[in-house]
Design a protein around this motif. Structure first.
Motif, PDB file in Angstrom:
ATOM      1  N   ALA A 284       6.099  -3.318   0.918  1.00  0.00           N
ATOM      2  CA  ALA A 284       6.420  -3.327   2.347  1.00  0.00           C
ATOM      3  C   ALA A 284       5.410  -2.488   3.140  1.00  0.00           C
ATOM      4  N   LEU A 285       5.007  -1.349   2.609  1.00  0.00           N
ATOM      5  CA  LEU A 285       4.006  -0.520   3.287  1.00  0.00           C
ATOM      6  C   LEU A 285       2.663  -1.238   3.399  1.00  0.00           C
ATOM      7  N   VAL A 286       2.275  -1.926   2.355  1.00  0.00           N
ATOM      8  CA  VAL A 286       1.007  -2.673   2.390  1.00  0.00           C
ATOM      9  C   VAL A 286       1.081  -3.794   3.425  1.00  0.00           C
ATOM     10  N   LEU A 287       2.201  -4.510   3.456  1.00  0.00           N
ATOM     11  CA  LEU A 287       2.353  -5.574   4.453  1.00  0.00           C
ATOM     12  C   LEU A 287       2.319  -5.020   5.877  1.00  0.00           C
ATOM     13  N   LYS A 288       2.974  -3.907   6.089  1.00  0.00           N
ATOM     14  CA  LYS A 288       2.977  -3.290   7.416  1.00  0.00           C
ATOM     15  C   LYS A 288       1.582  -2.801   7.782  1.00  0.00           C
ATOM     16  N   TYR A 289       0.874  -2.230   6.819  1.00  0.00           N
ATOM     17  CA  TYR A 289      -0.493  -1.779   7.074  1.00  0.00           C
ATOM     18  C   TYR A 289      -1.399  -2.944   7.455  1.00  0.00           C
ATOM     19  N   VAL A 290      -1.260  -4.037   6.750  1.00  0.00           N
ATOM     20  CA  VAL A 290      -2.070  -5.220   7.070  1.00  0.00           C
ATOM     21  C   VAL A 290      -1.730  -5.733   8.473  1.00  0.00           C
ATOM     22  N   LEU A 291      -0.450  -5.755   8.803  1.00  0.00           N
ATOM     23  CA  LEU A 291      -0.030  -6.183  10.139  1.00  0.00           C
ATOM     24  C   LEU A 291      -0.628  -5.292  11.219  1.00  0.00           C
ATOM     25  N   LEU A 292      -0.468  -3.985  11.080  1.00  0.00           N
ATOM     26  CA  LEU A 292      -0.964  -3.068  12.101  1.00  0.00           C
ATOM     27  C   LEU A 292      -2.488  -3.060  12.175  1.00  0.00           C
TER      28      LEU A 292
ATOM     29  N   SER B  13     -14.685   2.822  16.272  1.00  0.00           N
ATOM     30  CA  SER B  13     -15.260   2.459  14.980  1.00  0.00           C
ATOM     31  C   SER B  13     -14.189   1.880  14.054  1.00  0.00           C
ATOM     32  N   SER B  14     -14.637   1.131  13.079  1.00  0.00           N
ATOM     33  CA  SER B  14     -13.724   0.514  12.118  1.00  0.00           C
ATOM     34  C   SER B  14     -12.996   1.562  11.278  1.00  0.00           C
ATOM     35  N   ALA B  15     -13.703   2.621  10.901  1.00  0.00           N
ATOM     36  CA  ALA B  15     -13.075   3.672  10.091  1.00  0.00           C
ATOM     37  C   ALA B  15     -11.953   4.353  10.867  1.00  0.00           C
ATOM     38  N   GLU B  16     -12.149   4.583  12.152  1.00  0.00           N
ATOM     39  CA  GLU B  16     -11.095   5.205  12.963  1.00  0.00           C
ATOM     40  C   GLU B  16      -9.888   4.289  13.082  1.00  0.00           C
ATOM     41  N   LEU B  17     -10.129   2.993  13.228  1.00  0.00           N
ATOM     42  CA  LEU B  17      -9.012   2.049  13.305  1.00  0.00           C
ATOM     43  C   LEU B  17      -8.248   1.977  11.982  1.00  0.00           C
ATOM     44  N   LEU B  18      -8.961   2.048  10.858  1.00  0.00           N
ATOM     45  CA  LEU B  18      -8.290   2.026   9.556  1.00  0.00           C
ATOM     46  C   LEU B  18      -7.424   3.271   9.365  1.00  0.00           C
ATOM     47  N   TRP B  19      -7.951   4.449   9.716  1.00  0.00           N
ATOM     48  CA  TRP B  19      -7.168   5.678   9.595  1.00  0.00           C
ATOM     49  C   TRP B  19      -5.992   5.679  10.552  1.00  0.00           C
ATOM     50  N   PHE B  20      -6.218   5.209  11.757  1.00  0.00           N
ATOM     51  CA  PHE B  20      -5.137   5.150  12.727  1.00  0.00           C
ATOM     52  C   PHE B  20      -4.052   4.175  12.279  1.00  0.00           C
ATOM     53  N   SER B  21      -4.443   3.058  11.703  1.00  0.00           N
ATOM     54  CA  SER B  21      -3.472   2.085  11.187  1.00  0.00           C
ATOM     55  C   SER B  21      -2.657   2.683  10.050  1.00  0.00           C
ATOM     56  N   LEU B  22      -3.293   3.465   9.199  1.00  0.00           N
ATOM     57  CA  LEU B  22      -2.571   4.113   8.103  1.00  0.00           C
ATOM     58  C   LEU B  22      -1.546   5.115   8.639  1.00  0.00           C
ATOM     59  N   TRP B  23      -1.959   5.926   9.596  1.00  0.00           N
ATOM     60  CA  TRP B  23      -1.047   6.903  10.197  1.00  0.00           C
ATOM     61  C   TRP B  23       0.130   6.209  10.870  1.00  0.00           C
ATOM     62  N   MET B  24      -0.146   5.186  11.655  1.00  0.00           N
ATOM     63  CA  MET B  24       0.914   4.447  12.345  1.00  0.00           C
ATOM     64  C   MET B  24       1.843   3.743  11.354  1.00  0.00           C
ATOM     65  N   THR B  25       1.293   3.251  10.251  1.00  0.00           N
ATOM     66  CA  THR B  25       2.111   2.585   9.238  1.00  0.00           C
ATOM     67  C   THR B  25       3.136   3.545   8.655  1.00  0.00           C
ATOM     68  N   ILE B  26       2.716   4.713   8.298  1.00  0.00           N
ATOM     69  CA  ILE B  26       3.629   5.683   7.677  1.00  0.00           C
ATOM     70  C   ILE B  26       4.716   6.112   8.656  1.00  0.00           C
ATOM     71  N   VAL B  27       4.320   6.425   9.871  1.00  0.00           N
ATOM     72  CA  VAL B  27       5.296   6.895  10.864  1.00  0.00           C
ATOM     73  C   VAL B  27       6.258   5.775  11.249  1.00  0.00           C
TER      74      VAL B  27
END
Length: 153
Positions: A6-14, A29-43
């Motif tokens: 479920a976390l992986v699916l949510k991460y892919v969605l975000l 940058s792409s790296a900032e979007l990836l980190w931001f997506s990870l943070w938003m996924t967890i929260v």
């Protein structure tokens, strides 16, 4: 294992939503979007999917995810870039809107495969839980007079 999927699916969605919308308005940058997506996924997974969804339902959790994505993009991305206010607001609104629409489908998945055995006590907002019992007699005094007459005879 089911939470990891479920976390992986949510991460892919975000990540998909943020990669599709945010670069249209801001230079991120792409790296900032990836980190931001990870943070938003967890929260968002902890708050919206595991806490709000079982208690309040799909619509309330989707509205909460919209608000979380709106505030998260506005503070997490928009505050660190010198774009004009309209660009930040557009990136914030459209990404939050797409996140909320995707979350409606994701909540159906979570409800069916993750929470199916862990039903929480729902907060009754409307429905039979708040109905009062109704008697056939509408005027208590009239029935009391009728009972008195029966006792006298």
């Amino acid at each position: 294992m089911k939470h990891l999927i479920a976390l992986v699916l949510k991460y892919v969605l975000l990540a998909t939503v943020f990669f599709a919308i945010v670069p249209l308005f801001l230079r991120v940058s792409s790296a900032e979007l990836l980190w931001f997506s990870l943070w938003m996924t967890i929260v968002a997974y902890a708050l919206g999917d595991l806490y709000l969804l079982p208690r309040f339902g799909n619509l309330s959790a989707a509205i909460a995810d919209f608000g979380l994505a709106f505030v998260g993009v506005w503070i997490g991305i928009g505050a660190f870039y010198d774009g004009n206010g309209t660009a930040v607001l557009n990136a914030t609104f459209f990404s939050a809107l797409l996140v909320a629409l995707g979350e409606v489908l994701f909540h159906a998945y979570v409800h069916r495969f993750i929470l199916h055995g862990q039903e929480e006590e729902k907060v009754p907002l409307l429905g039979r839980e708040w109905q009062t019992e109704m008697a056939e007699e509408f005027d208590v005094r009239r029935e009391a007079d009728h009972d008195d007459q029966k006792q006298k005879s």
